[in-house]
Design a protein around this motif. Structure first.
Motif, PDB file in Angstrom:
ATOM      1  N   TYR A  17       0.865  -1.174   0.000  1.00 56.99           N
ATOM      2  CA  TYR A  17       0.000   0.000   0.000  1.00 56.99           C
ATOM      3  C   TYR A  17       0.900   1.222   0.000  1.00 56.99           C
ATOM      4  O   TYR A  17       1.592   1.516   0.978  1.00 56.99           O
ATOM      5  CB  TYR A  17      -0.914   0.002   1.224  1.00 56.99           C
ATOM      6  CG  TYR A  17      -2.043   1.012   1.133  1.00 56.99           C
ATOM      7  CD1 TYR A  17      -3.209   0.720   0.419  1.00 56.99           C
ATOM      8  CD2 TYR A  17      -1.931   2.262   1.736  1.00 56.99           C
ATOM      9  CE1 TYR A  17      -4.248   1.631   0.330  1.00 56.99           C
ATOM     10  CE2 TYR A  17      -2.958   3.188   1.639  1.00 56.99           C
ATOM     11  CZ  TYR A  17      -4.120   2.868   0.946  1.00 56.99           C
ATOM     12  OH  TYR A  17      -5.137   3.780   0.850  1.00 56.99           O
ATOM     13  N   LEU A  18       0.919   1.944  -1.128  1.00 59.45           N
ATOM     14  CA  LEU A  18       1.842   3.055  -1.324  1.00 59.45           C
ATOM     15  C   LEU A  18       1.093   4.250  -1.903  1.00 59.45           C
ATOM     16  O   LEU A  18       0.345   4.102  -2.882  1.00 59.45           O
ATOM     17  CB  LEU A  18       2.971   2.671  -2.294  1.00 59.45           C
ATOM     18  CG  LEU A  18       3.795   1.415  -1.977  1.00 59.45           C
ATOM     19  CD1 LEU A  18       4.778   1.148  -3.097  1.00 59.45           C
ATOM     20  CD2 LEU A  18       4.506   1.569  -0.657  1.00 59.45           C
ATOM     21  N   GLY A  19       1.294   5.405  -1.321  1.00 58.80           N
ATOM     22  CA  GLY A  19       0.723   6.617  -1.886  1.00 58.80           C
ATOM     23  C   GLY A  19      -0.782   6.598  -2.009  1.00 58.80           C
ATOM     24  O   GLY A  19      -1.340   7.177  -2.939  1.00 58.80           O
ATOM     25  N   ALA A  56       7.934   3.736  -0.659  1.00 56.62           N
ATOM     26  CA  ALA A  56       7.046   4.068   0.460  1.00 56.62           C
ATOM     27  C   ALA A  56       7.503   5.331   1.175  1.00 56.62           C
ATOM     28  O   ALA A  56       6.680   6.197   1.527  1.00 56.62           O
ATOM     29  CB  ALA A  56       6.989   2.897   1.437  1.00 56.62           C
ATOM     30  N   ALA A  59       6.708   8.384  -0.828  1.00 52.93           N
ATOM     31  CA  ALA A  59       5.290   8.746  -0.729  1.00 52.93           C
ATOM     32  C   ALA A  59       5.000   9.437   0.599  1.00 52.93           C
ATOM     33  O   ALA A  59       4.257  10.429   0.655  1.00 52.93           O
ATOM     34  CB  ALA A  59       4.429   7.497  -0.876  1.00 52.93           C
ATOM     35  N   ALA A  60       5.578   8.916   1.677  1.00 54.97           N
ATOM     36  CA  ALA A  60       5.371   9.527   2.991  1.00 54.97           C
ATOM     37  C   ALA A  60       6.000  10.912   3.059  1.00 54.97           C
ATOM     38  O   ALA A  60       5.422  11.842   3.647  1.00 54.97           O
ATOM     39  CB  ALA A  60       5.946   8.618   4.080  1.00 54.97           C
ATOM     40  N   VAL A 177       5.486   4.885   7.434  1.00 50.57           N
ATOM     41  CA  VAL A 177       5.720   3.670   6.665  1.00 50.57           C
ATOM     42  C   VAL A 177       5.760   2.520   7.672  1.00 50.57           C
ATOM     43  O   VAL A 177       6.570   2.540   8.606  1.00 50.57           O
ATOM     44  CB  VAL A 177       7.035   3.726   5.869  1.00 50.57           C
ATOM     45  CG1 VAL A 177       7.267   2.399   5.133  1.00 50.57           C
ATOM     46  CG2 VAL A 177       7.026   4.885   4.895  1.00 50.57           C
ATOM     47  N   GLY A 203      -0.410   8.730   0.710  1.00 51.61           N
ATOM     48  CA  GLY A 203       0.951   8.791   1.226  1.00 51.61           C
ATOM     49  C   GLY A 203       1.071   8.978   2.717  1.00 51.61           C
ATOM     50  O   GLY A 203       2.168   8.857   3.267  1.00 51.61           O
ATOM     51  N   ASN A 206       1.670   4.063   4.705  1.00 47.47           N
ATOM     52  CA  ASN A 206       2.147   3.163   3.662  1.00 47.47           C
ATOM     53  C   ASN A 206       2.543   1.823   4.287  1.00 47.47           C
ATOM     54  O   ASN A 206       3.030   1.786   5.425  1.00 47.47           O
ATOM     55  CB  ASN A 206       3.343   3.779   2.939  1.00 47.47           C
ATOM     56  CG  ASN A 206       3.043   5.172   2.417  1.00 47.47           C
ATOM     57  OD1 ASN A 206       2.548   5.345   1.325  1.00 47.47           O
ATOM     58  ND2 ASN A 206       3.320   6.201   3.233  1.00 47.47           N
TER      59      ASN A 206
END
Length: 480
Positions: A17-19, A56, A59-60, A177, A203, A206
């Motif tokens: 699970y990313l962004g 990840a 994205a964070a 993350v 984000g 993640n």
């Protein structure tokens, strides 16, 4: 939903699970998830890679400025929607924990599921409050989110230990993350199903499953991770602290324990023993705060051993989905073997077997260890000093309060403990002398808003309640 209904044959999750979306992993290797009560594979998740960690964290990092600037009331509203989505999955969570960890279903519902929902509910309320500001002379002191948090969580409480990091970090304005344990990752996927349903901004949270040596180390060493929050063994915590120290990143570490339960001469012995045995065997002894050393005054020692044996005998090992089961398996074959090794060594060192032990009857399949009580354990022995993380209780005699405190503090750990006495003032005085982060007096209940953490090698920092949120904040002084 029937809580005790048979779980599906195989639970396969193929994505990270990313962004704010489910994404394909860069690697192709899966991680098998085992049912420890049977030894069968019941699920698969992807084995994340350092490249996945990079994605990840990126994205964070991109989401952090917007989330940090979000008003506290709005962050609280996001968490409230997550609470609703997670609460709707409570039955699935309990069944999944029973399946991949082996916690008896009743306990999985009451503790493994209800406790993290309580923690999240508290964070909804606390998140709505703006962080405190104060004036010192010409300085305005403000609190700001620390940044991107790498959360590395253990297998023994696979939802609670995630929520205890994720909820306060989000409440503080951080992005996260998460690397859940590779032994119990399916519960984390239920959490991220709820996150996706709740619509948290892209984000902000993640998920990268994987092993500690690959994903955990990449996350702990990542230059764009501002803080690492870890729960697990002291040995692994030491490694994470070194990785973070190389780049001067903050760490919060909730590590091992070898907690002492002090039963003074004037205590209500039947109650103290019953509660103490239940605490030591909770989650098959796979609890960092477990009171695994029972210290009993010599005048009541023999009486206590009789009571301990009867109490421990009530914890029948068996199928976690059987409503009569009170003791599930250990999480893996390696963990069960490790615990048996501790028992064998203690017997070789001269401890006396009260009940359980290597010859006790067990279910024919699964990673079970019988509830085991060992008496006459020397305070300096390996059993009294090392964290066993299984259903094993060491009983140690003492002569007076000073000796009891000395034995309790004779440990490199300092996470939890208990004191029992008919004199509340005496019990409190002894509790104050224990070098440990939490102490229960005469069965005082767990408070999910109180600060949780340890002294010495039990860790750094605090979780839960307002202290847990402050752990994810920096302090800034603005001179005017």
């Amino acid at each position: 939903m029937d809580l005790a209904a048979a779980p599906p044959a195989l639970l396969v999750r193929r994505h990270l699970y990313l962004g704010g979306a489910w994404a394909d992993p860069t690697g192709t290797e899966p991680i098998d998830v085992e049912n420890p009560a049977s030894g069968e594979t019941v699920g698969q998740v992807p084995a994340g890679t350092p490249a996945d960690v990079d994605r990840a964290v990126a994205a964070a990092r991109a989401a952090f400025p917007g989330w940090a600037a979000t008003a506290p009331a709005e962050r609280a509203a996001h968490l409230d929607r997550l609470l609703a989505a997670l609460t709707a999955r409570a039955d699935d969570i309990a069944r999944t924990v029973a399946l991949e960890l082996g916690t008896p279903l009743k306990l999985a519902a009451r503790v493994q599921t209800s406790l993290p929902l309580t923690v999240l509910r508290d964070c909804v309320e606390l998140a709505a409050r703006p962080p405190a500001e104060e004036t010192i002379g010409n300085s305005l002191v403000v609190r700001e989110p620390v940044g991107v948090v790498g959360a590395i969580t253990p297998w023994n409480y696979p939802l609670h230990q995630v929520v205890a990091k994720l909820a306060p970090a989000l409440a503080a304005g951080c992005t996260v993350v998460l690397k859940p344990s590779e032994l119990t990752p399916l519960t984390a996927y239920l959490l991220f199903d709820a996150i996706a349903e709740a619509g948290l901004p892209a984000g902000v949270v993640n998920l990268v499953p994987g092993t500690g040596p690959v994903v955990g180390e990449a996350l702990a060493a990542h230059p764009d991770v501002d803080m690492v929050s870890f729960t697990g063994s002291t040995a692994t915590g030491r490694r994470i602290a070194h990785l973070a120290a190389d780049r001067i990143a903050r760490v919060a570490l909730e590590l091992g324990g070898k907690s002492a339960n002090l039963i003074l001469a004037d205590a209500d012995l039947p109650t103290a023993v019953k509660v103490g045995v239940g605490n030591a065997l909770l989650n098959s002894g796979q609890t960092c705060t477990a009171w695994t050393r029972m210290l009993v005054h010599r005048d009541r020692y023999d009486e206590a051993l009789d009571l301990v044996a009867r109490a421990a005998a009530a914890y029948r090992p068996g199928d976690p989905f059987d409503p009569d089961t009170r003791l599930g398996p250990l999480v893996s074959a390696a963990q069960a073997e490790r615990v048996r090794g501790h028992v064998d060594r203690a017997l070789a060192d001269g401890a006396r077997l009260v009940c359980g032990g290597p010859d006790a009857p067990l279910p024919p399949r699964g990673h079970f260890v019988a509830p085991t009580v060992l008496a006459d354990v020397h305070p300096d022995s390996a059993l009294a000093q090392e964290e066993v993380f299984g259903p094993v209780l060491a009983v140690i005699p003492f002569g007076d309060d000073d000796e009891a405190v000395a034995i309790a503090n004779n440990s490199r750990y300092g996470l939890a403990g208990a004191v029992w006495s008919a004199d509340a003032d005496r019990a409190l005085a002894v509790a104050r002398r224990l070098r440990t982060g939490q102490v229960d007096v005469n069965g005082g209940g767990f408070n999910p808003r109180a600060p949780f953490g340890g002294y010495k090698q039990s860790g750094l920092g605090r979780e839960l309640g307002p202290y847990g949120i402050d752990e994810f904040r920096e302090i800034k002084a603005i001179q005017r």
